[in-house]
Design a protein around this motif. Structure first.
Motif, PDB file in Angstrom:
ATOM      1  N   ALA A  35     -21.032  39.413  24.805  1.00  0.00           N
ATOM      2  CA  ALA A  35     -20.298  39.612  23.549  1.00  0.00           C
ATOM      3  C   ALA A  35     -21.208  40.146  22.455  1.00  0.00           C
ATOM      4  O   ALA A  35     -20.822  41.040  21.684  1.00  0.00           O
ATOM      5  CB  ALA A  35     -19.671  38.288  23.113  1.00  0.00           C
ATOM      6  N   ASP A  36     -22.433  39.643  22.379  1.00  0.00           N
ATOM      7  CA  ASP A  36     -23.359  40.031  21.321  1.00  0.00           C
ATOM      8  C   ASP A  36     -23.842  41.469  21.487  1.00  0.00           C
ATOM      9  O   ASP A  36     -23.979  42.196  20.499  1.00  0.00           O
ATOM     10  CB  ASP A  36     -24.545  39.074  21.307  1.00  0.00           C
ATOM     11  CG  ASP A  36     -25.425  39.277  20.088  1.00  0.00           C
ATOM     12  OD1 ASP A  36     -24.894  39.545  19.002  1.00  0.00           O
ATOM     13  OD2 ASP A  36     -26.662  39.185  20.225  1.00  0.00           O
ATOM     14  N   LEU A  37     -24.097  41.878  22.722  1.00  0.00           N
ATOM     15  CA  LEU A  37     -24.631  43.217  22.974  1.00  0.00           C
ATOM     16  C   LEU A  37     -23.538  44.230  23.309  1.00  0.00           C
ATOM     17  O   LEU A  37     -23.830  45.404  23.549  1.00  0.00           O
ATOM     18  CB  LEU A  37     -25.653  43.171  24.120  1.00  0.00           C
ATOM     19  CG  LEU A  37     -26.904  42.316  23.880  1.00  0.00           C
ATOM     20  CD1 LEU A  37     -27.826  42.384  25.091  1.00  0.00           C
ATOM     21  CD2 LEU A  37     -27.647  42.768  22.623  1.00  0.00           C
ATOM     22  N   GLY A  38     -22.289  43.787  23.332  1.00  0.00           N
ATOM     23  CA  GLY A  38     -21.195  44.693  23.654  1.00  0.00           C
ATOM     24  C   GLY A  38     -21.284  45.228  25.072  1.00  0.00           C
ATOM     25  O   GLY A  38     -20.967  46.404  25.319  1.00  0.00           O
ATOM     26  N   ALA A  39     -21.705  44.389  25.999  1.00  0.00           N
ATOM     27  CA  ALA A  39     -21.926  44.813  27.380  1.00  0.00           C
ATOM     28  C   ALA A  39     -20.871  44.205  28.296  1.00  0.00           C
ATOM     29  O   ALA A  39     -20.326  43.134  28.026  1.00  0.00           O
ATOM     30  CB  ALA A  39     -23.316  44.385  27.848  1.00  0.00           C
ATOM     31  N   SER A  40     -20.603  44.907  29.392  1.00  0.00           N
ATOM     32  CA  SER A  40     -19.645  44.408  30.377  1.00  0.00           C
ATOM     33  C   SER A  40     -20.253  43.244  31.147  1.00  0.00           C
ATOM     34  O   SER A  40     -21.479  43.112  31.222  1.00  0.00           O
ATOM     35  CB  SER A  40     -19.272  45.523  31.356  1.00  0.00           C
ATOM     36  OG  SER A  40     -20.394  45.861  32.166  1.00  0.00           O
ATOM     37  N   PRO A  41     -19.413  42.395  31.755  1.00  0.00           N
ATOM     38  CA  PRO A  41     -19.952  41.302  32.581  1.00  0.00           C
ATOM     39  C   PRO A  41     -20.862  41.810  33.698  1.00  0.00           C
ATOM     40  O   PRO A  41     -21.882  41.174  34.000  1.00  0.00           O
ATOM     41  CB  PRO A  41     -18.687  40.639  33.137  1.00  0.00           C
ATOM     42  CG  PRO A  41     -17.623  40.929  32.134  1.00  0.00           C
ATOM     43  CD  PRO A  41     -17.944  42.299  31.613  1.00  0.00           C
ATOM     44  N   LEU A  42     -20.516  42.944  34.306  1.00  0.00           N
ATOM     45  CA  LEU A  42     -21.347  43.491  35.384  1.00  0.00           C
ATOM     46  C   LEU A  42     -22.730  43.865  34.869  1.00  0.00           C
ATOM     47  O   LEU A  42     -23.741  43.601  35.526  1.00  0.00           O
ATOM     48  CB  LEU A  42     -20.669  44.714  36.004  1.00  0.00           C
ATOM     49  CG  LEU A  42     -21.435  45.404  37.137  1.00  0.00           C
ATOM     50  CD1 LEU A  42     -21.647  44.444  38.301  1.00  0.00           C
ATOM     51  CD2 LEU A  42     -20.702  46.659  37.592  1.00  0.00           C
ATOM     52  N   ALA A  43     -22.777  44.483  33.687  1.00  0.00           N
ATOM     53  CA  ALA A  43     -24.070  44.874  33.116  1.00  0.00           C
ATOM     54  C   ALA A  43     -24.916  43.650  32.807  1.00  0.00           C
ATOM     55  O   ALA A  43     -26.135  43.641  33.054  1.00  0.00           O
ATOM     56  CB  ALA A  43     -23.857  45.702  31.848  1.00  0.00           C
ATOM     57  N   VAL A  44     -24.291  42.611  32.280  1.00  0.00           N
ATOM     58  CA  VAL A  44     -25.032  41.391  31.969  1.00  0.00           C
ATOM     59  C   VAL A  44     -25.526  40.738  33.256  1.00  0.00           C
ATOM     60  O   VAL A  44     -26.658  40.248  33.326  1.00  0.00           O
ATOM     61  CB  VAL A  44     -24.159  40.420  31.153  1.00  0.00           C
ATOM     62  CG1 VAL A  44     -24.913  39.117  30.900  1.00  0.00           C
ATOM     63  CG2 VAL A  44     -23.767  41.042  29.822  1.00  0.00           C
ATOM     64  N   GLN A  45     -24.696  40.731  34.282  1.00  0.00           N
ATOM     65  CA  GLN A  45     -25.113  40.147  35.555  1.00  0.00           C
ATOM     66  C   GLN A  45     -26.274  40.914  36.168  1.00  0.00           C
ATOM     67  O   GLN A  45     -27.102  40.346  36.885  1.00  0.00           O
ATOM     68  CB  GLN A  45     -23.931  40.112  36.524  1.00  0.00           C
ATOM     69  CG  GLN A  45     -22.895  39.054  36.174  1.00  0.00           C
ATOM     70  CD  GLN A  45     -21.654  39.130  37.053  1.00  0.00           C
ATOM     71  OE1 GLN A  45     -21.515  40.045  37.853  1.00  0.00           O
ATOM     72  NE2 GLN A  45     -20.764  38.174  36.876  1.00  0.00           N
ATOM     73  N   MET A  46     -26.366  42.215  35.890  1.00  0.00           N
ATOM     74  CA  MET A  46     -27.491  43.004  36.392  1.00  0.00           C
ATOM     75  C   MET A  46     -28.816  42.487  35.854  1.00  0.00           C
ATOM     76  O   MET A  46     -29.846  42.593  36.520  1.00  0.00           O
ATOM     77  CB  MET A  46     -27.318  44.480  36.015  1.00  0.00           C
ATOM     78  CG  MET A  46     -26.412  45.260  36.938  1.00  0.00           C
ATOM     79  SD  MET A  46     -26.998  45.255  38.654  1.00  0.00           S
ATOM     80  CE  MET A  46     -28.590  46.072  38.443  1.00  0.00           C
ATOM     81  N   SER A  47     -28.785  41.913  34.656  1.00  0.00           N
ATOM     82  CA  SER A  47     -30.013  41.349  34.098  1.00  0.00           C
ATOM     83  C   SER A  47     -30.464  40.126  34.879  1.00  0.00           C
ATOM     84  O   SER A  47     -31.616  39.700  34.761  1.00  0.00           O
ATOM     85  CB  SER A  47     -29.815  40.987  32.619  1.00  0.00           C
ATOM     86  OG  SER A  47     -28.896  39.915  32.475  1.00  0.00           O
ATOM     87  N   LEU A  48     -29.556  39.549  35.670  1.00  0.00           N
ATOM     88  CA  LEU A  48     -29.914  38.444  36.559  1.00  0.00           C
ATOM     89  C   LEU A  48     -30.315  38.961  37.935  1.00  0.00           C
ATOM     90  O   LEU A  48     -31.293  38.505  38.531  1.00  0.00           O
ATOM     91  CB  LEU A  48     -28.731  37.477  36.683  1.00  0.00           C
ATOM     92  CG  LEU A  48     -28.915  36.238  37.547  1.00  0.00           C
ATOM     93  CD1 LEU A  48     -30.019  35.348  36.990  1.00  0.00           C
ATOM     94  CD2 LEU A  48     -27.604  35.460  37.630  1.00  0.00           C
ATOM     95  N   VAL A  49     -29.586  39.967  38.414  1.00  0.00           N
ATOM     96  CA  VAL A  49     -29.860  40.522  39.744  1.00  0.00           C
ATOM     97  C   VAL A  49     -31.271  41.113  39.824  1.00  0.00           C
ATOM     98  O   VAL A  49     -31.971  40.934  40.821  1.00  0.00           O
ATOM     99  CB  VAL A  49     -28.809  41.593  40.106  1.00  0.00           C
ATOM    100  CG1 VAL A  49     -29.198  42.328  41.392  1.00  0.00           C
ATOM    101  CG2 VAL A  49     -27.432  40.955  40.264  1.00  0.00           C
ATOM    102  N   VAL A  50     -31.710  41.811  38.759  1.00  0.00           N
ATOM    103  CA  VAL A  50     -33.023  42.457  38.814  1.00  0.00           C
ATOM    104  C   VAL A  50     -34.151  41.437  38.918  1.00  0.00           C
ATOM    105  O   VAL A  50     -35.216  41.738  39.452  1.00  0.00           O
ATOM    106  CB  VAL A  50     -33.257  43.379  37.595  1.00  0.00           C
ATOM    107  CG1 VAL A  50     -32.309  44.561  37.609  1.00  0.00           C
ATOM    108  CG2 VAL A  50     -33.155  42.608  36.276  1.00  0.00           C
TER     109      VAL A  50
END
Length: 402
Positions: A35-50
Motif C-alpha cells: 500500500a505504501d509503495l503502490g506495488a502489486s502483491p506479486l511485486a511485494v512477494q518478489m522482495s521475499l522470493v529474491v
C-alpha cells in the motif's frame, strides 16, 4: 559444557539467525509495504522470493571464500553487506529498489548459513559437533519464536521501514560479538591448499558422494517441509480456521519450541547411540508423525487440533534430523568444510524453494494440500534415508558399541 563452548554457540547462533530474523519480522509488513509503495502483491512477494534465491546461490561462493580467506573475514564481509543493504531497504523509494536491496540482504546473510557450520566442523566432530550444532540451533530458533511478534510490534509502532533499521542494529551488534567472541578457526597455515579451483573440484567430488548428497537432501526435505508450512500456514490458520494474527504467531512459535527443545538432546543421543542410528530414528519419527497426521486429515478429521498436534510432534523429530544429518554429512570433509557446508546449504534451500513452489500450485487456503506437501517431503526423506544409510556402518555407533 565449558563457557567457551557456550560462547561459540551463542555467537554463531546469533549470526545464523540474522537472515531468518529479517524474513520473519518482515512477513507481517507485506500488505503495508504494498500500500505504501503502490506495488502489486506479486511485486511485494518478489522482495521475499529474491531472498530465498540468494540463499540458494550465495553459499556456493561463500564456502570457498571461507576456506581461502578464513572464517571471520567472510563473516565480517557478510555482516557489512547485510547492514548496508538493510539501510538501503529502509530508505527504498519504490518496490524495485526494495527488491534490489533485499537481494543484497540475502547475499550478505547467506554467510550466516554456511560459515557457522564450517566453524563447527573446524572445532569438533561426532557427538561434540552435534552438541555444538544443537546449541547453535537453540539460539537460531529464537527467530521464528520472537521475530513475528517483534515485527508486528515494530510495524504498528514505527512503520515497516523500522524493521530494516532494527535488523541493521542487530547486524552491527553481531559484528562486535564476532570481533570479540570468536577466534579464527581456519588459520593461515591451514589455507595453503585452498583456492576456487580446489573448491570447484570439491563441489564435483561432493556432488557424486552418495552419502553426502543423500544426507544433505534428507535435511533439505526436512527444511522443505517447513517451507511449505511457512508459505501456507498463515492463510490456513487465519482465513480457514478464523484465528487472529496473534494466535497464528503463537502457534508458529509453539512449533519452533518443539523443534529446538528436542534438538537439545541430539548430542546426548549421538554420544549414546551413534550418528547413523539417531538419523534413522529421527527420520522415521518425523515421517511417521507427518504421514499419520495427513492420513487422519485426509479421512475427514481436518481439525485445527489434529494439524497442530501433528506439526508439533513432527517438527520435534525434525529437531533431531537437521543437526545430525548436517554433522554426519560433513564428517569426512574437514579439509573442505566451507565448500561442503556451502553445497549443503544450497541443496537445502533449492529443495525448500522447489517444494514451496510446487505446494503453492495446489494451495487453496485449506489444510489438506499443505499437509499433503509436508507428508510428501517426510515420506521422501524416509525413503532417501533407507537408501543412503543402508550400507553405512555408522562409525560413531561402532565406536559406542566398543
Amino acid at each position: 559444557m565449558t563457557s567457551g563452548f557456550l560462547r561459540v554457540a551463542i555467537v554463531l547462533g546469533l549470526i545464523s539467525a540474522i537472515g531468518p530474523f529479517a524474513i520473519d519480522m518482515y512477513l507481517p509488513a507485506l500488505p503495508t509495504i504494498g500500500a505504501d509503495l503502490g506495488a502489486s502483491p506479486l511485486a511485494v512477494q518478489m522482495s521475499l522470493v529474491v531472498v530465498f534465491l540468494s540463499f540458494a546461490v550465495g553459499p556456493l561462493f561463500v564456502g570457498p571464500l571461507a576456506d581461502i580467506y578464513g572464517r571471520k573475514p567472510v563473516l565480517y564481509g557478510g555482516l557489512v553487506v547485510f547492514a548496508l543493504a538493510s539501510v538501503g531497504a529502509a530508505l527504498a523509494p519504490d518496490v524495485e529498489w526494495l527488491i534490489f536491496f533485499r537481494l543484497l540482504q540475502g547475499l550478505g546473510s547467506s554467510t550466516g548459513m554456511v560459515v557457522p557450520r564450517a566453524v563447527v566442523r573446524d572445532l569438533h566432530t561426532g557427538a561434540e559437533a552435534t552438541k555444538l550444532m544443537s546449541l547453535l540451533m537453540l539460539v537460531f530458533s529464537v527467530s521464528p519464536i520472537l521475530a513475528p511478534l517483534t515485527g508486528s510490534f515494530i510495524i504498528e509502532a514505527f512503520g515497516w521501514r523500522a524493521v530494516f533499521w532494527a535488523v541493521t542494529i542487530a547486524a552491527v551488534l553481531a559484528f562486535f560479538l564476532l570481533m570479540f567472541g570468536l577466534k579464527e578457526t581456519r588459520p593461515a597455515e591451514r589455507r595453503g591448499g585452498s583456492s576456487f579451483a580446489v573448491a570447484w573440484a570439491g563441489y564435483k567430488l561432493l556432488s557424486v558422494h552418495r552419502t553426502f548428497v543423500g544426507l544433505s537432501l534428507i535435511g533439505g526435505l526436512g527444511v522443505a517441509s517447513f517451507f511449505v508450512y511457512l508459505a501456507n500456514s498463515s492463510f490456513i490458520i487465519i482465513n480457514h480456521y478464523g484465528m487472529s494474527p496473534s494466535a497464528y504467531s503463537l502457534l508458529f512459535s509453539v512449533n519452533a519450541v518443539s523443534f529446538f527443545a528436542v534438538s537439545q538432546i541430539s548430542g546426548w543421543l549421538t554420544e549414546r547411540y551413534g550418528l547413523s542410528r539417531v538419523v534413522r530414528f529421527a527420520v522415521v519419527g518425523f515421517a511417521a508423525a507427518m504421514l499419520a497426521g495427513w492420513a487422519v486429515m485426509a479421512a475427514g478429521f481436518a481439525s485445527l487440533a489434529v494439524m497442530c498436534v501433528t506439526l508439533f510432534v513432527g517438527y520435534g523429530f525434525l529437531g533431531l534430523v537437521i543437526p545430525t544429518t548436517s554433522v554426519l554429512a560433513m564428517e569426512e570433509h574437514g579439509e573442505i568444510a566451507g565448500t561442503a557446508a556451502a553445497l549443503m546449504g544450497t541443496l537445502h534451500m533449492v529443495t525448500g524453494v522447489v517444494a514451496m513452489i510446487v505446494a503453492g500450485v495446489f494451495a487453496n487456503d485449506r489444510p489438506l494440500p499443505m499437509m499433503t506437501g509436508i507428508a510428501v517431503c517426510a515420506g521422501l526423506a524416509l525413503l532417501l534415508t533407507l537408501l543412503t544409510l543402508k550400507r553405512e556402518p555408522g562409525r560413531q555407533a561402532v565406536a559406542a558399541a566398543e
